[in-house]
Design a protein around this motif. Structure first.
Motif, mmCIF file in Angstrom:
data_model
loop_
_atom_site.group_PDB
_atom_site.id
_atom_site.type_symbol
_atom_site.label_atom_id
_atom_site.label_comp_id
_atom_site.label_asym_id
_atom_site.label_seq_id
_atom_site.Cartn_x
_atom_site.Cartn_y
_atom_site.Cartn_z
ATOM 1 N N UNK A 1 0.913 -1.158 0.011
ATOM 2 C CA UNK A 1 0.005 -0.041 0.001
ATOM 3 C C UNK A 1 0.929 1.306 -0.081
ATOM 4 N N UNK A 2 2.091 1.196 0.661
ATOM 5 C CA UNK A 2 2.689 2.499 0.770
ATOM 6 C C UNK A 2 3.526 2.618 -0.578
ATOM 7 N N UNK A 3 3.999 1.564 -1.308
ATOM 8 C CA UNK A 3 4.565 1.866 -2.564
ATOM 9 C C UNK A 3 3.613 2.037 -3.609
ATOM 10 N N UNK B 1 2.929 5.684 -3.459
ATOM 11 C CA UNK B 1 3.882 6.295 -3.904
ATOM 12 C C UNK B 1 3.831 6.535 -5.440
ATOM 13 N N UNK C 1 14.803 8.274 -4.551
ATOM 14 C CA UNK C 1 16.062 7.316 -4.267
ATOM 15 C C UNK C 1 15.498 6.127 -3.685
ATOM 16 N N UNK C 2 14.463 5.440 -4.098
ATOM 17 C CA UNK C 2 13.951 4.100 -3.457
ATOM 18 C C UNK C 2 13.637 4.419 -1.996
ATOM 19 N N UNK C 3 12.633 5.521 -1.925
ATOM 20 C CA UNK C 3 12.336 5.761 -0.685
ATOM 21 C C UNK C 3 10.618 5.855 -0.557
ATOM 22 N N UNK C 4 10.213 5.008 -1.464
ATOM 23 C CA UNK C 4 8.623 4.918 -1.343
ATOM 24 C C UNK C 4 8.119 4.133 -0.357
ATOM 25 N N UNK D 1 9.622 4.372 3.192
ATOM 26 C CA UNK D 1 10.669 4.850 4.136
ATOM 27 C C UNK D 1 10.619 4.240 5.705
ATOM 28 N N UNK D 2 11.346 4.409 6.445
ATOM 29 C CA UNK D 2 11.686 3.663 7.626
ATOM 30 C C UNK D 2 10.447 4.023 8.384
ATOM 31 N N UNK E 1 7.573 4.696 7.621
ATOM 32 C CA UNK E 1 6.370 4.046 7.268
ATOM 33 C C UNK E 1 6.450 2.295 7.508
ATOM 34 N N UNK E 2 7.703 2.125 7.227
ATOM 35 C CA UNK E 2 7.965 0.714 6.812
ATOM 36 C C UNK E 2 7.850 -0.260 8.033
ATOM 37 N N UNK F 1 4.850 13.106 0.790
ATOM 38 C CA UNK F 1 5.830 12.585 0.314
ATOM 39 C C UNK F 1 7.145 13.254 -0.347
ATOM 40 N N UNK G 1 12.657 16.228 -3.331
ATOM 41 C CA UNK G 1 13.111 15.349 -4.316
ATOM 42 C C UNK G 1 13.607 15.944 -5.847
ATOM 43 N N UNK H 1 21.829 10.850 -5.034
ATOM 44 C CA UNK H 1 21.030 9.783 -4.494
ATOM 45 C C UNK H 1 21.308 9.938 -3.020
ATOM 46 N N UNK H 2 20.374 10.406 -2.184
ATOM 47 C CA UNK H 2 20.480 10.751 -0.636
ATOM 48 C C UNK H 2 19.127 10.274 -0.274
ATOM 49 N N UNK H 3 18.654 9.094 -0.122
ATOM 50 C CA UNK H 3 17.374 8.779 0.452
ATOM 51 C C UNK H 3 17.565 9.263 2.122
ATOM 52 N N UNK I 1 14.261 10.867 4.579
ATOM 53 C CA UNK I 1 13.607 10.097 5.606
ATOM 54 C C UNK I 1 13.096 10.928 6.750
ATOM 55 N N UNK J 1 9.652 12.479 5.035
ATOM 56 C CA UNK J 1 8.848 11.478 4.357
ATOM 57 C C UNK J 1 7.757 10.888 5.298
ATOM 58 N N UNK K 1 3.136 9.458 4.959
ATOM 59 C CA UNK K 1 2.145 8.700 4.145
ATOM 60 C C UNK K 1 0.881 9.171 4.573
ATOM 61 N N UNK L 1 -1.641 7.225 4.509
ATOM 62 C CA UNK L 1 -2.348 6.185 5.268
ATOM 63 C C UNK L 1 -2.302 6.230 6.781
#
Lengths: 311, 311
Positions: free
Chosen positions: A93-95, A98, A271-274, A276-277, A279-280, B108, B113, B119-121, B125, B128, B130, B132
């Motif tokens: 759902x988070x991704x 995003x 940067x692959x942060x759809x 993030x911590x 949320x994760x 988000x 961004x 590239x500095x995720x 953080x 970021x 959500x 949800x």
């Protein structure tokens, strides 16, 4: 497998207290990895994984949704007596949220708006669109794709799904088997790439696929960078043969400084942060409770890894 | 009012053929304004409106959702024998989609961004988030607010609505009457301003309201610029007392070149283009078909203007 007693479950290498509580809440008994656990809830990547697991371990839960390195580095194959589960689905759902964010921002020309310093609505009119009434090709309808479909539906957009089997995906207007994927490129208005990264899906979106798309199309990739041919994408974006791209993943990744994607005005890079911590972790905790509950009851685990499928 | 015959309806000043067809599809007979029409479908702003209407005209349909100038310039009051309808509701879904886009992009961190070239995720953080599980305060639950609620629901966000009456809005977790609006500022995670612009709603969001919000809050305004105190908003954004703002409308509007909002990194400006021409006309056509059908059948028209309410 069923238990006469509560299963003993280790959490590591970093025993976050919320995950330890998840073990208890799922009916397990937290213990150390040295105490002959029945299962291991892993909290890190493959680099820190132990060279050998205690023979007592029958299940390992991994914290990532994509497990290419666990497979390619032979860690999973070296422990065939173990049931391995990923976190596939936990972060869907988070991704998906995003992906929707990038798609909406593209369709409504947010990058050009943010670059503006003057009130010129007419300048944006030619490129401004809406998701309402549009069709979105969802390449790979696993957890992320399936989570995205009702979000699109709420905006009046229609999903065309592509899956390996072509079995109808709930909520999709139509589902195509991968053999018929070429039909979708000229047909859908936009695309969200959400397929697992396997040898079959490598560079699934290349020069020919990009050339077949509508010039108004936005391509969003929230899966893995290798599914898209980066050089072909840079060409398409430079020439304007598609409207733009939103990329949470790239190839190479990390995207090096000075790469053309950083400066193209119609490329949005996150940067692959759809996921993030902040949320994760809550999502991983929920996933662990579910799987510990199932493990303790001898039920099939969620997101079991199939090494032959590659995910 | 009912008709023995099909009503004669003029479209002007620009008789777009899709609107003329809408008249026919609704059961009306297209005619010119000089031919004693029963109704007029207007396609422009107030500046080009005729000084006097033919006495035969009993209904005028306006193409805008907000009709402040039609009221303030006395055009509607000068023709009390006429039923006036706005296009309120017709564009609600388009504007709600735009509001969702701005809100998602804010939550988000898309502006940060897009400004990045590396590239500095980890850099992202801390900010970021959500949608949800979040709560979104919807200030004014007319067409736009009501269209937004199911979109938010599909993303797992909860709506708190504020309306004049406080009567429960479908889909909202709770609805507050405007007298209790102060409860919502510290409570909701984010805000979407979607109320009509009246003397009562002017500067509804001022310094005190902004100060009461969470520091992670995004404020989206898709209604009218005057509902937000611009100077107070610039202060809050500069000091970081809220996370950011997404504004499709501003005060003053157009926002002049060099205004601080253009350069604040946590302000997203779209120049009142949430409902651009390519999106607007099909929605207006649908609205005209509906109201012509109702007019021909003697039914109440949709979006009748109430001069005393100001919309």
């Amino acid at each position: 497998m069923t238990f006469e007693r509560s299963p003993r479950i280790a959490v590591g290498p970093a025993p976050d207290e919320r995950l330890v509580r998840a073990v208890t809440n799922g009916g397990g008994v937290p213990c150390d990895l040295g105490d002959a656990p029945d299962a291991l809830i892993w909290t890190d990547g493959p680099d820190s994984f132990p060279d050998s697991l205690p023979l007592s371990v029958r299940w390992v839960q991994l914290p990532a949704a994509g497990v290419e390195r666990w497979l390619s580095e032979g860690i999973i194959r070296a422990n065939p007596q173990v049931t391995w589960t990923s976190a596939a689905g936990a972060y869907s759902a988070a991704v998906a949220e995003h992906a929707l964010m990038l798609l909406l921002a593209g369709v409504r020309s947010l990058p050009a708006h943010l670059a503006a310093t003057s009130w010129t609505p007419e300048a944006f009119y030619p490129t401004l669109g809406t998701l309402r009434g549009s069709t979105v090709g969802i390449i790979g309808a696993g957890g992320i794709g399936r989570a995205l479909i009702p979000m699109l539906a709420a905006l009046g957009a229609h999903a065309l799904a592509v899956t390996r089997s072509g079995r109808p995906v709930p909520g999709a207007v139509e589902t195509y088997p991968v053999e018929r994927i070429d039909e979708i490129w000229p047909l859908a208005d936009h695309f969200v790439v959400a397929a697992p990264s396997t040898t079959e899906t490598e560079q699934l979106v290349g020069a020919a696929e990009l050339a077949a798309m509508k010039p108004t199309a936005w391509v969003i990739n929230v899966a893995r960078g290798r599914l898209v041919d980066t050089d072909a994408l840079v060409d398409a974006l430079s020439q304007g043969s598609i409207a733009g791209a939103g990329l949470d993943v790239t190839d190479p990744e990390p995207l090096p400084d000075g790469h053309p994607l950083w400066s193209l005005p119609n490329a949005m890079i996150t940067p692959h942060d759809s996921n993030p911590p902040a949320v994760r972790l809550p999502a991983y905790v929920d996933h662990v409770v579910e799987n510990v509950t199932r493990f303790a009851s001898g039920l099939d685990l969620v997101a079991a890894i199939d090494p032959s499928a590659g995910y």
